[in-house]
Every structure is written in C-alpha cells, then in structure tokens.
Design a protein around this motif. Sequence first.
Motif, mmCIF file in Angstrom:
data_model
loop_
_atom_site.group_PDB
_atom_site.id
_atom_site.type_symbol
_atom_site.label_atom_id
_atom_site.label_comp_id
_atom_site.label_asym_id
_atom_site.label_seq_id
_atom_site.Cartn_x
_atom_site.Cartn_y
_atom_site.Cartn_z
ATOM 1 N N SER A 161 0.833 -1.206 0.000
ATOM 2 C CA SER A 161 0.000 0.000 0.000
ATOM 3 C C SER A 161 0.866 1.254 0.000
ATOM 4 C CB SER A 161 -0.933 0.004 1.218
ATOM 5 O OG SER A 161 -0.199 -0.059 2.427
ATOM 6 N N ILE A 162 2.024 1.199 0.658
ATOM 7 C CA ILE A 162 2.907 2.364 0.711
ATOM 8 C C ILE A 162 3.634 2.557 -0.617
ATOM 9 C CG2 ILE A 162 4.979 3.296 1.814
ATOM 10 C CD1 ILE A 162 4.030 2.040 4.421
ATOM 11 N N GLU A 163 4.188 1.474 -1.169
ATOM 12 C CA GLU A 163 4.864 1.587 -2.462
ATOM 13 C C GLU A 163 3.882 1.983 -3.557
ATOM 14 O OE1 GLU A 163 7.685 -1.002 -5.541
ATOM 15 O OE2 GLU A 163 6.954 -1.919 -3.687
ATOM 16 N N GLY A 164 2.658 1.460 -3.482
ATOM 17 C CA GLY A 164 1.658 1.776 -4.497
ATOM 18 C C GLY A 164 1.199 3.221 -4.450
ATOM 19 N N GLU A 165 1.283 3.840 -3.285
ATOM 20 C CA GLU A 165 0.885 5.234 -3.152
ATOM 21 C C GLU A 165 1.819 6.159 -3.920
ATOM 22 O OE1 GLU A 165 0.196 8.479 0.476
ATOM 23 O OE2 GLU A 165 0.464 6.345 0.924
ATOM 24 N N ASN A 166 3.111 5.806 -3.914
ATOM 25 C CA ASN A 166 4.098 6.595 -4.646
ATOM 26 C C ASN A 166 5.374 5.764 -4.739
ATOM 27 O OD1 ASN A 166 6.190 8.502 -5.364
ATOM 28 N ND2 ASN A 166 4.813 10.151 -4.733
ATOM 29 N N PRO A 167 5.896 5.524 -5.954
ATOM 30 C CA PRO A 167 7.118 4.723 -6.083
ATOM 31 C C PRO A 167 8.296 5.268 -5.287
ATOM 32 C CG PRO A 167 6.076 4.991 -8.227
ATOM 33 C CD PRO A 167 5.336 5.887 -7.277
ATOM 34 N N LEU A 168 8.301 6.568 -4.998
ATOM 35 C CA LEU A 168 9.396 7.145 -4.226
ATOM 36 C C LEU A 168 9.345 6.724 -2.759
ATOM 37 C CD1 LEU A 168 9.579 10.763 -5.696
ATOM 38 C CD2 LEU A 168 11.008 8.795 -6.246
ATOM 39 N N TYR A 169 8.258 6.094 -2.360
ATOM 40 C CA TYR A 169 8.146 5.593 -0.989
ATOM 41 C C TYR A 169 8.748 4.193 -0.836
ATOM 42 C CZ TYR A 169 4.732 9.376 -0.240
ATOM 43 O OH TYR A 169 4.101 10.592 -0.138
ATOM 44 N N LEU A 170 9.384 3.693 -1.898
ATOM 45 C CA LEU A 170 9.949 2.334 -1.870
ATOM 46 C C LEU A 170 10.816 2.066 -0.643
ATOM 47 C CD1 LEU A 170 10.529 -0.424 -3.344
ATOM 48 C CD2 LEU A 170 12.542 0.706 -4.299
ATOM 49 N N PRO A 171 11.747 2.957 -0.260
ATOM 50 C CA PRO A 171 12.582 2.657 0.913
ATOM 51 C C PRO A 171 11.757 2.440 2.184
ATOM 52 C CG PRO A 171 13.563 4.435 -0.355
ATOM 53 C CD PRO A 171 12.198 4.213 -0.930
ATOM 54 N N GLN A 172 10.650 3.185 2.343
ATOM 55 C CA GLN A 172 9.809 2.998 3.521
ATOM 56 C C GLN A 172 9.002 1.703 3.431
ATOM 57 O OE1 GLN A 172 7.840 6.829 4.877
ATOM 58 N NE2 GLN A 172 8.644 7.491 2.881
ATOM 59 N N ALA A 173 8.620 1.327 2.213
ATOM 60 C CA ALA A 173 7.852 0.102 2.017
ATOM 61 C C ALA A 173 8.693 -1.145 2.209
ATOM 62 C CB ALA A 173 7.232 0.096 0.616
ATOM 63 N N LYS A 174 10.003 -0.997 2.032
ATOM 64 C CA LYS A 174 10.880 -2.161 2.014
ATOM 65 C C LYS A 174 11.794 -2.288 3.220
ATOM 66 C CE LYS A 174 10.062 -4.141 -2.058
ATOM 67 N NZ LYS A 174 9.736 -5.579 -2.215
ATOM 68 N N THR A 175 12.168 -1.171 3.838
ATOM 69 C CA THR A 175 13.184 -1.208 4.884
ATOM 70 C C THR A 175 12.629 -0.676 6.198
ATOM 71 O OG1 THR A 175 14.929 -0.899 3.240
ATOM 72 C CG2 THR A 175 15.504 -0.474 5.532
ATOM 73 N N TYR A 176 12.529 -1.582 7.172
ATOM 74 C CA TYR A 176 12.056 -1.241 8.518
ATOM 75 C C TYR A 176 12.432 -2.398 9.429
ATOM 76 C CZ TYR A 176 8.202 -4.226 6.924
ATOM 77 O OH TYR A 176 7.467 -5.272 6.423
ATOM 78 N N ASP A 177 12.203 -2.290 10.713
ATOM 79 C CA ASP A 177 12.573 -3.360 11.640
ATOM 80 C C ASP A 177 11.794 -4.635 11.317
ATOM 81 O OD1 ASP A 177 14.243 -1.596 12.883
ATOM 82 O OD2 ASP A 177 12.900 -1.186 14.572
ATOM 83 N N GLY A 178 12.511 -5.749 11.195
ATOM 84 C CA GLY A 178 11.868 -7.031 10.911
ATOM 85 C C GLY A 178 11.359 -7.156 9.492
ATOM 86 N N CYS A 179 12.015 -6.455 8.549
ATOM 87 C CA CYS A 179 11.513 -6.402 7.169
ATOM 88 C C CYS A 179 11.977 -7.562 6.302
ATOM 89 C CB CYS A 179 11.929 -5.090 6.518
ATOM 90 S SG CYS A 179 13.730 -4.909 6.311
ATOM 91 N N ALA A 180 12.777 -8.458 6.843
ATOM 92 C CA ALA A 180 13.291 -9.562 6.031
ATOM 93 C C ALA A 180 13.710 -10.720 6.925
ATOM 94 C CB ALA A 180 14.481 -9.104 5.191
ATOM 95 N N SER A 181 13.763 -11.885 6.314
ATOM 96 C CA SER A 181 14.331 -13.057 6.962
ATOM 97 C C SER A 181 15.202 -13.781 5.953
ATOM 98 C CB SER A 181 13.230 -13.985 7.476
ATOM 99 O OG SER A 181 13.786 -15.137 8.096
ATOM 100 N N LEU A 182 16.262 -14.420 6.450
ATOM 101 C CA LEU A 182 17.169 -15.197 5.602
ATOM 102 C C LEU A 182 17.418 -16.551 6.252
ATOM 103 C CD1 LEU A 182 19.931 -12.532 4.770
ATOM 104 C CD2 LEU A 182 18.152 -13.351 3.203
ATOM 105 N N GLY A 183 17.614 -17.583 5.424
ATOM 106 C CA GLY A 183 17.976 -18.885 5.958
ATOM 107 C C GLY A 183 17.376 -20.024 5.141
ATOM 108 N N PRO A 184 17.462 -21.231 5.639
ATOM 109 C CA PRO A 184 18.037 -21.588 6.944
ATOM 110 C C PRO A 184 19.562 -21.747 6.920
ATOM 111 C CG PRO A 184 17.192 -23.544 5.855
ATOM 112 C CD PRO A 184 16.857 -22.393 4.957
ATOM 113 N N CYS A 185 20.154 -21.672 5.705
ATOM 114 C CA CYS A 185 21.585 -21.945 5.566
ATOM 115 C C CYS A 185 22.098 -21.264 4.305
ATOM 116 C CB CYS A 185 21.824 -23.457 5.464
ATOM 117 S SG CYS A 185 21.084 -24.183 3.960
ATOM 118 N N ILE A 186 23.383 -21.402 4.069
ATOM 119 C CA ILE A 186 23.964 -21.055 2.775
ATOM 120 C C ILE A 186 24.256 -22.363 2.047
ATOM 121 C CG2 ILE A 186 25.905 -20.012 1.549
ATOM 122 C CD1 ILE A 186 24.296 -17.893 2.881
#
Length: 278
Positions: A161-186
């Motif tokens: 909803s944030i990115e769709g409101e304005n593409p310039l809001y991408l950093p707010q739509a994508k980067t925040y606390d708990g915004c990603a998970s990685l794993g379980p291994c390499i």
Amino acid sequence: MMKLYKTKSGILALRDNKFYLIDGEDWDSFINDDNLFDKIVRITEEKKELANPQTYLNDLQAPIQSQELWAAGVTYLKSKQERQEESKGAGGGDFYARVYEAERPELFFKGNRNRIVNPGGKVRIRKDSVWNVPEPELTLMITTSGKIVGYTIGNDMSSRSIEGENPLYLPQAKTYDGCASLGPCIFVAKEELPENTIINLNIKREEILVFEGRVEINQMKRKLKELVSFLYRECSFPNGNMLMTGTRIVPADDFTLQKDDEIIITIEPIGTLINRVE
C-alpha cells in the motif's frame, strides 16, 4: 551437497549428509572466500563428524553478519504487471514497465543484520500499511570480488500500500525493523543453481493454507551475474554481500498478511525458511 549453518555456538557445515562443527572461525572472514567450497572440503576432511547436530540447529541464526542485504526488483514479468497495477493511481505504473525493459535493473538497499529476522523468528508488517505481503526470493551470497559462492532463501517483506501510493516511498515500504528473513543456511556450490530450480511459497492462517504459489527461476528476465555486475559497479563490499533476486509469486490484491500468519518458503536444494508474522 554442501551447506553452512550459522548458529549461536559456531558454524555448522553439512557435507555429504554429515555435520561438522567449524569452531573458532568468524562468519565474515569465513564466508567471504572465493574458494569457499574447496575450503569447506579441506576443513571437514580433517574433522570428526558431529554426533549431536540438532543441539546446534536449534539455535539457528540468519546467515549474515556484517554483510549488507540488497534486493533486485521487477525481475519477473508478473512482478512488473503487479507493480504497474498497484501504482497506476499514483501515475507510477510506467516506471515499472520501463525498468523491466531497461538495461539497468532496479536495485535497492534492504537492510543490515539488525533488521533481519532469524529462521523461525517473527517478521513484521508496518503499522502504517494496510496491504502487506511476503516476497519469496532466491538470495545470493557474493564475495568482495563479486563471485557468487552460495545461495539462501530470502523473505522480502513488502508494504504494497505504501509503495503503491508513490514509487518514491519504496525505501519505507521495504526497509524497517523485521523487514526480512534469511535462511536456513547457505547452500555452497561451484556451479549456478539449475534453471528449473523451483521457489515455493505457502502461507497458513490458523493452520489453514490460505495461499500457495510456485515459480521456476528460469522465468527471471535477468541473469544472476548480470544483477551482481550492476550492484558492484560503484559499490564495494569488504565483507561480501547478500542479494535478493526478485519474485514472481504475488498473492491476489485482496490478500494481506495478518498477525500470526505462518510463511513457508522452500527452495530445493537449499531447504525451507519458516517465519511467523508478529
């Protein structure tokens, strides 16, 4: 088959279905090695098989330390179409059509270790967003020199909803606390993953499957090395880097994540990444 697990007690290596503890090694210096595969072979040949690997696997950490996590966008046709639709009201739909066809890909900074959730941990949705989805992505482990030495699974949480409101809001739509998970291994390999490698996404709500999707990575418009080459043009990564490579699996417009939803992403031969929504 070769895998590296980052645990609270050290690095765990899985080679030929046997686990080995690689203690006394720093994750950053160990993983950032152009000859990582051969180094693991050499080290494990000198070690005894670990008798109780589950004790270590119970404390899995996201396989990242001082590396940055970046992401590529609009690498699949479906992603282009969905981004055009969500942003057309703001007049931004044409941006996504252009970047899909352009020589230069969309690349953006996703986060550092402190914003990334461990396997089994709880990812977050923004309180100021009403439309939130997970994006299951093949994620690359890249050395300082720009060599792909391994692969993991990434959950790129997105506030549509944030990115769709304005593409310039991408950093707010994508980067925040708990915004990603990685794993379980390499998953460590000398060769690229086969083009028919499949990404699977299941979302469960109160143990009921509410969404499922799958895609082969051969539907990606960009080559993996192409994405890496653009990322490394004017950026240096002294500890190596992680790069999410985009998604095609997009839930319907009437779907949004809710508290306690279970997100299950599987990419074989890497494994399965499971997180719940906080």
